[in-house]
Design a protein around this motif. Structure first.
Motif, PDB file in Angstrom:
ATOM      1  N   TRP A   1      15.342  14.704  35.571  1.00  0.00           N
ATOM      2  CA  TRP A   1      16.120  15.474  36.481  1.00  0.00           C
ATOM      3  C   TRP A   1      16.094  14.933  37.643  1.00  0.00           C
ATOM      4  N   LEU A   2      16.048  14.572  38.512  1.00  0.00           N
ATOM      5  CA  LEU A   2      15.864  13.357  39.372  1.00  0.00           C
ATOM      6  C   LEU A   2      17.431  12.596  39.317  1.00  0.00           C
ATOM      7  N   PRO A   3      18.022  12.447  40.494  1.00  0.00           N
ATOM      8  CA  PRO A   3      19.304  11.992  40.062  1.00  0.00           C
ATOM      9  C   PRO A   3      18.719  10.147  39.592  1.00  0.00           C
ATOM     10  N   THR A   4      18.020   9.979  40.296  1.00  0.00           N
ATOM     11  CA  THR A   4      17.640   8.105  39.872  1.00  0.00           C
ATOM     12  C   THR A   4      17.431   8.741  38.283  1.00  0.00           C
ATOM     13  N   GLY A   5      17.614   9.358  37.733  1.00  0.00           N
ATOM     14  CA  GLY A   5      17.519   9.722  35.659  1.00  0.00           C
ATOM     15  C   GLY A   5      18.582   9.455  35.290  1.00  0.00           C
ATOM     16  N   SER A   6      19.462   9.756  36.324  1.00  0.00           N
ATOM     17  CA  SER A   6      21.317   9.741  35.452  1.00  0.00           C
ATOM     18  C   SER A   6      21.937   8.456  35.602  1.00  0.00           C
ATOM     19  N   ILE A   7      21.045   7.697  36.890  1.00  0.00           N
ATOM     20  CA  ILE A   7      22.072   6.363  37.032  1.00  0.00           C
ATOM     21  C   ILE A   7      21.576   5.672  35.221  1.00  0.00           C
ATOM     22  N   ALA A   8      20.413   5.384  34.724  1.00  0.00           N
ATOM     23  CA  ALA A   8      19.969   4.300  33.808  1.00  0.00           C
ATOM     24  C   ALA A   8      19.406   4.910  32.802  1.00  0.00           C
ATOM     25  N   SER A   9      18.714   6.294  32.485  1.00  0.00           N
ATOM     26  CA  SER A   9      18.004   6.767  31.316  1.00  0.00           C
ATOM     27  C   SER A   9      18.967   7.437  30.752  1.00  0.00           C
ATOM     28  N   ALA A  10      19.839   8.096  31.479  1.00  0.00           N
ATOM     29  CA  ALA A  10      21.285   8.644  30.823  1.00  0.00           C
ATOM     30  C   ALA A  10      22.351   8.006  30.103  1.00  0.00           C
ATOM     31  N   PRO A  11      22.533   7.075  30.138  1.00  0.00           N
ATOM     32  CA  PRO A  11      23.884   6.587  29.134  1.00  0.00           C
ATOM     33  C   PRO A  11      23.107   5.690  28.294  1.00  0.00           C
ATOM     34  N   LEU A  12      22.175   5.215  28.986  1.00  0.00           N
ATOM     35  CA  LEU A  12      21.752   4.243  27.714  1.00  0.00           C
ATOM     36  C   LEU A  12      20.693   4.950  26.740  1.00  0.00           C
ATOM     37  N   SER A  13      20.117   6.200  26.319  1.00  0.00           N
ATOM     38  CA  SER A  13      19.721   7.397  26.079  1.00  0.00           C
ATOM     39  C   SER A  13      21.259   7.513  24.699  1.00  0.00           C
ATOM     40  N   ILE A  14      22.319   7.796  26.098  1.00  0.00           N
ATOM     41  CA  ILE A  14      23.199   8.429  24.832  1.00  0.00           C
ATOM     42  C   ILE A  14      23.897   7.002  23.703  1.00  0.00           C
ATOM     43  N   TYR A  15      23.361   5.845  24.572  1.00  0.00           N
ATOM     44  CA  TYR A  15      24.056   4.933  23.843  1.00  0.00           C
ATOM     45  C   TYR A  15      23.112   4.971  22.290  1.00  0.00           C
TER      46      TYR A  15
ATOM     47  N   LEU B   1      23.675  15.567  29.402  1.00  0.00           N
ATOM     48  CA  LEU B   1      23.365  14.447  30.250  1.00  0.00           C
ATOM     49  C   LEU B   1      24.084  14.674  31.138  1.00  0.00           C
ATOM     50  N   ILE B   2      25.321  14.100  30.542  1.00  0.00           N
ATOM     51  CA  ILE B   2      27.085  13.750  31.793  1.00  0.00           C
ATOM     52  C   ILE B   2      27.346  14.941  32.858  1.00  0.00           C
ATOM     53  N   GLY B   3      26.917  16.273  32.377  1.00  0.00           N
ATOM     54  CA  GLY B   3      26.836  17.934  32.856  1.00  0.00           C
ATOM     55  C   GLY B   3      25.911  17.203  34.497  1.00  0.00           C
ATOM     56  N   LEU B   4      24.721  16.795  33.684  1.00  0.00           N
ATOM     57  CA  LEU B   4      23.336  16.564  35.051  1.00  0.00           C
ATOM     58  C   LEU B   4      24.222  15.038  35.942  1.00  0.00           C
ATOM     59  N   GLN B   5      24.367  14.224  35.271  1.00  0.00           N
ATOM     60  CA  GLN B   5      25.339  13.492  36.031  1.00  0.00           C
ATOM     61  C   GLN B   5      26.483  13.378  36.966  1.00  0.00           C
ATOM     62  N   LEU B   6      27.283  14.821  36.947  1.00  0.00           N
ATOM     63  CA  LEU B   6      28.342  14.965  37.407  1.00  0.00           C
ATOM     64  C   LEU B   6      28.178  15.979  38.861  1.00  0.00           C
ATOM     65  N   PHE B   7      26.792  16.449  38.099  1.00  0.00           N
ATOM     66  CA  PHE B   7      25.838  18.251  39.195  1.00  0.00           C
ATOM     67  C   PHE B   7      25.429  16.700  40.703  1.00  0.00           C
ATOM     68  N   TRP B   8      24.980  15.647  39.906  1.00  0.00           N
ATOM     69  CA  TRP B   8      24.263  14.604  41.108  1.00  0.00           C
ATOM     70  C   TRP B   8      25.804  13.905  42.216  1.00  0.00           C
ATOM     71  N   ASN B   9      26.301  13.324  41.099  1.00  0.00           N
ATOM     72  CA  ASN B   9      27.958  13.008  42.089  1.00  0.00           C
ATOM     73  C   ASN B   9      27.810  13.954  42.750  1.00  0.00           C
ATOM     74  N   ALA B  10      28.529  15.654  42.392  1.00  0.00           N
ATOM     75  CA  ALA B  10      28.730  15.805  43.485  1.00  0.00           C
ATOM     76  C   ALA B  10      27.523  16.179  45.017  1.00  0.00           C
ATOM     77  N   VAL B  11      26.980  16.367  44.291  1.00  0.00           N
ATOM     78  CA  VAL B  11      25.601  16.843  45.669  1.00  0.00           C
ATOM     79  C   VAL B  11      25.730  15.528  46.706  1.00  0.00           C
ATOM     80  N   LEU B  12      25.235  14.914  45.957  1.00  0.00           N
ATOM     81  CA  LEU B  12      24.882  13.181  47.107  1.00  0.00           C
ATOM     82  C   LEU B  12      26.544  12.650  47.398  1.00  0.00           C
ATOM     83  N   TRP B  13      27.425  12.690  46.828  1.00  0.00           N
ATOM     84  CA  TRP B  13      28.262  12.231  47.682  1.00  0.00           C
ATOM     85  C   TRP B  13      29.162  11.984  48.817  1.00  0.00           C
TER      86      TRP B  13
END
Length: 266
Positions: A210-224, A235-247
């Motif tokens: 759930w953390l933003p760091t988890g969307s960096i490696a775990s998300a794309p590798l788990s999808i692969y 997982l992609i939705g979670l990545q979009l959320f963290w990008n919108a928050v952190l940028w």
């Protein structure tokens, strides 16, 4: 278009300068990375022989996950020259270039690490992976498509986090290099690049995902690899959320930190 040309030129110049220090220094780095991959593969195989792998994580899936984590390490662990340039004193020169500082740092990262590493490490490792008994293929064609989307979002999120780290380094002044070392040590664990979250206790793996760091490696590798537990769209939705928050946070913190910038060296 002009801005894109500036970024492309920066990336090209940095890519050409990679081997200025000699081929052996670069080859040594790639060799160490390859040996790390071999060592980790042997550890996972020993776990598989002992039947201690968690449910939903077979040995072939785990090996493919580890392989792709090594192949795309530069994209899954974004480290721009921001902190090192601050320490060396070369950060000031980047403010004299005809392109935004953050965009220039991103272009340098792509040219200096993404392109050379992909050509001289990632491609050879992918080609010889069958000889190591590891399949480099994704779970399906759709998983590959979702993986590429997720990888782009992962890189974007990685840049945002790196600029936040750089802002912290600016404020820490003399302690910036120590902060960088601690950051690199923790990144491998909290992103899921070294140890898949599925290998951790259920609550720990879920929390880290759930953390933003988890969307960096775990998300794309788990999808692969088609990891069980979360759909690619989630997982992609979670990545979009963290990008919108952190940028927005990243840009605001960096620009505020510029006011306190003190550059050493140079």
């Amino acid at each position: 278009m002009k801005r894109l040309q500036q970024y492309t030129a920066t990336a090209r110049i940095c890519a050409k300068g990679v081997f200025d220090g000699g081929l052996l220094s670069v080859a040594g780095e790639y060799l160490v990375r390859f040996l790390q991959l071999i060592l980790l593969v042997q550890i996972w195989r020993s776990f598989g022989e002992s039947s201690v792998l968690p449910d939903g994580m077979s040995l072939p899936v785990l090996l493919t996950y580890t392989l792709m984590a090594s192949v795309f390490r530069q994209q899954l662990d974004i480290i721009t020259p921001a902190t090192s340039a601050l320490w060396e004193g070369s950060i000031t020169g980047r403010y004299l270039r005809p392109c935004p500082v953050l965009g220039g740092l991103a272009a340098e990262t792509i040219g200096r690490w993404w392109i050379p590493v992909f050509l001289f490490y990632s491609v050879p490792v992918l080609l010889i992976s069958p000889l190591l008994g590891i399949s480099p293929l994704p779970a399906s064609a759709w998983n590959l498509v979702f993986f590429l989307i997720s990888l782009a979002l992962s890189a974007s999120l990685g840049f945002a986090l790196d600029f936040i780290y750089a802002s912290m380094a600016i404020r820490m002044k003399n302690g910036c290099w120590a902060a960088q070392m601690v950051r690199e040590a923790l990144t491998q664990l909290f992103t899921g690049a070294l140890i898949p979250f599925a290998m951790l206790p259920g609550w720990a793996g879920q929390l880290l995902s759930w953390l933003p760091t988890g969307s960096i490696a775990s998300a794309p590798l788990s999808i692969y690899v088609g990891g069980a537990g979360s759909s690619p769209l989630y997982l992609i939705g979670l990545q979009l959320f963290w990008n919108a928050v952190l940028w927005p946070i990243s840009l605001w913190i960096f620009h505020k930190s510029e006011e306190r910038m003190i550059s050493y060296g140079g």
